[in-house]
Scaffold this motif. Structure first.
Motif, PDB file in Angstrom:
ATOM      1  N   VAL A 129      12.682  99.599  29.859  1.00  0.00           N
ATOM      2  CA  VAL A 129      13.219  99.792  31.207  1.00  0.00           C
ATOM      3  C   VAL A 129      12.127 100.451  32.040  1.00  0.00           C
ATOM      4  CG1 VAL A 129      15.037 100.824  32.595  1.00  0.00           C
ATOM      5  CG2 VAL A 129      15.547  99.994  30.289  1.00  0.00           C
ATOM      6  N   ALA A 174      18.499 103.180  32.090  1.00  0.00           N
ATOM      7  CA  ALA A 174      18.100 103.130  30.678  1.00  0.00           C
ATOM      8  C   ALA A 174      19.183 103.704  29.786  1.00  0.00           C
ATOM      9  CB  ALA A 174      16.792 103.891  30.489  1.00  0.00           C
ATOM     10  N   VAL A 237      15.852 101.649  23.216  1.00  0.00           N
ATOM     11  CA  VAL A 237      15.616 101.529  24.653  1.00  0.00           C
ATOM     12  C   VAL A 237      14.489 102.481  25.032  1.00  0.00           C
ATOM     13  CG1 VAL A 237      16.567 101.844  26.974  1.00  0.00           C
ATOM     14  CG2 VAL A 237      17.976 100.833  25.164  1.00  0.00           C
ATOM     15  N   VAL A 239      12.275 104.006  28.258  1.00  0.00           N
ATOM     16  CA  VAL A 239      12.206 104.162  29.706  1.00  0.00           C
ATOM     17  C   VAL A 239      10.843 104.735  30.056  1.00  0.00           C
ATOM     18  CG1 VAL A 239      13.315 106.457  29.677  1.00  0.00           C
ATOM     19  CG2 VAL A 239      13.325 105.081  31.768  1.00  0.00           C
TER      20      VAL A 239
END
Length: 360
Positions: A129, A174, A237, A239
């Protein structure tokens, strides 16, 4: 609202292979939406790129700019601004203008290895992200003018911009994605050498993540993160800021098989743009050799984004159909040359279409 939908979406073919992969994606989306009983898509074709220079004197003409303002989303093909006439090469790239004009602050780039595809990391499954409006990218970090300048002919400088507001909103995106996945978020930065700018990014992301108690949160320096991705680290994930996110997502795309499979969505709170992470590939343009996978998966991300905002499970079903059809096609041994196959763009598209239609 649940049920049948009629949605207007923009379509900008762009340059190079965009004229092949974007029409293919439109066909796949139409088939998936129809098969999922999700309604209809009305495609609004808009001038963009080299052809728009020839027809309108500008790669991003006013007609297109005004039309996009009224649309919830659109599909953008790759553009080859390096090959534009000199007066346009000196300007901000058309894609950068679009991201800035419509405030598309979140660039979401998943990378996952798929069965049937030779990948350098066959276990990779990560979503990067990327903050899309600030950082060191000169085409989007100033209100007026460029973030790059030369006080003398022998000195070039660049301004890096990091604001708390931008950090907060990308961190929320995110975290919201991580909640739906494996509930782990990694903040990537370089605060050891950029303690003010990257320190603000790290601090702000940590503060936002506290609002999501189900998440496990850690952080990595960007150079270490690149090494971890190559070696085989397990991430969910990620960010990060603009430039770091651009570099890491391209790396992750290659590790998962090819940039031809690297999907991407650029989004604000109210609009979204499906845009494959790869470029226009002029060397193979018009040869029916391009891999349309990234464009198909980017379009599926757009449908999913629309489904979430309209609370429409049928649109979500259309997105699922596309992803499953692509995965099934690749697992069945149908692939383009960039990932070791023999299929042409059109052959790959027809196989995906057949799976989209018949999949229950």
């Amino acid at each position: 609202m649940e049920g049948m939908a009629h949605i207007q979406l923009g379509v900008l073919h762009g340059d190079g292979i965009g004229k092949e992969v974007v029409p293919a994606a439109v066909r796949v989306v139409d088939a998936a939406v129809s098969a999922a009983d999700a309604g209809t898509i009305e495609w609004v074709e808009l001038p963009f790129g080299r052809s728009a220079i020839e027809s309108h004197g500008n790669p991003f003409p006013d007609e297109t700019e005004n039309a996009l303002a009224d649309l919830p989303g659109w599909v953008l093909g790759p553009h080859d601004n390096a090959a534009y006439p000199p007066e346009f090469r000196a300007e901000t790239a058309p894609g950068g203008k679009i991201r800035k004009r419509y405030g598309l602050f979140a660039n979401i780039r998943p990378a996952a290895a798929l069965p049937g595809v030779r990948a350098m990391r066959d276990d990779i499954d990560v979503v990067i992200v990327r903050e899309n409006t600030e950082g060191f990218y000169s085409d989007r970090n100033m209100f007026i003018g460029s973030g790059e300048f030369m006080p003398t002919r022998d000195v070039a400088m660049a301004v890096g911009v990091v604001t708390r507001q931008a950090c907060e909103r990308i961190a929320h995106v995110a975290c919201q994605i991580a909640v739906t996945r494996r509930k782990r978020i990694t903040i990537v930065h370089k605060s050891n050498v950029l303690p003010l700018t990257m320190g603000l990014f790290l601090e702000t992301c940590r503060e936002v993540a506290k609002q999501y108690p189900s998440l496990s949160v850690d952080d990595e320096h960007v150079d270490a993160m690149a090494a971890h991705l190559v070696r085989g680290g397990d991430f969910d994930v990620v960010v990060t800021e603009n430039m770091f996110g651009d570099i890491l997502s391209d790396l992750a795309g290659e590790l998962s098989g090819s940039l031809g499979m690297a999907a991407s969505l650029n989004a604000s709170e109210t609009q979204a743009m499906a845009q494959a992470a790869h470029g226009a590939a002029p060397s193979i343009a018009g040869k029916n050799r391009a891999n349309p996978t990234a464009m198909f998966l980017s379009a599926a991300m757009l449908l999913e984004w629309l489904a979430q905002r309209q609370h429409n499970r049928h649109l979500q079903g259309a997105a699922v159909r596309i992803r499953r059809a692509v995965a099934g096609t690749l697992a069945g041994g149908v692939a383009t040359a960039d990932i070791g196959g023999l299929a042409s763009t059109s052959e790959f598209t027809e196989t995906v279409l057949a799976r989209v239609i018949r999949r229950g």
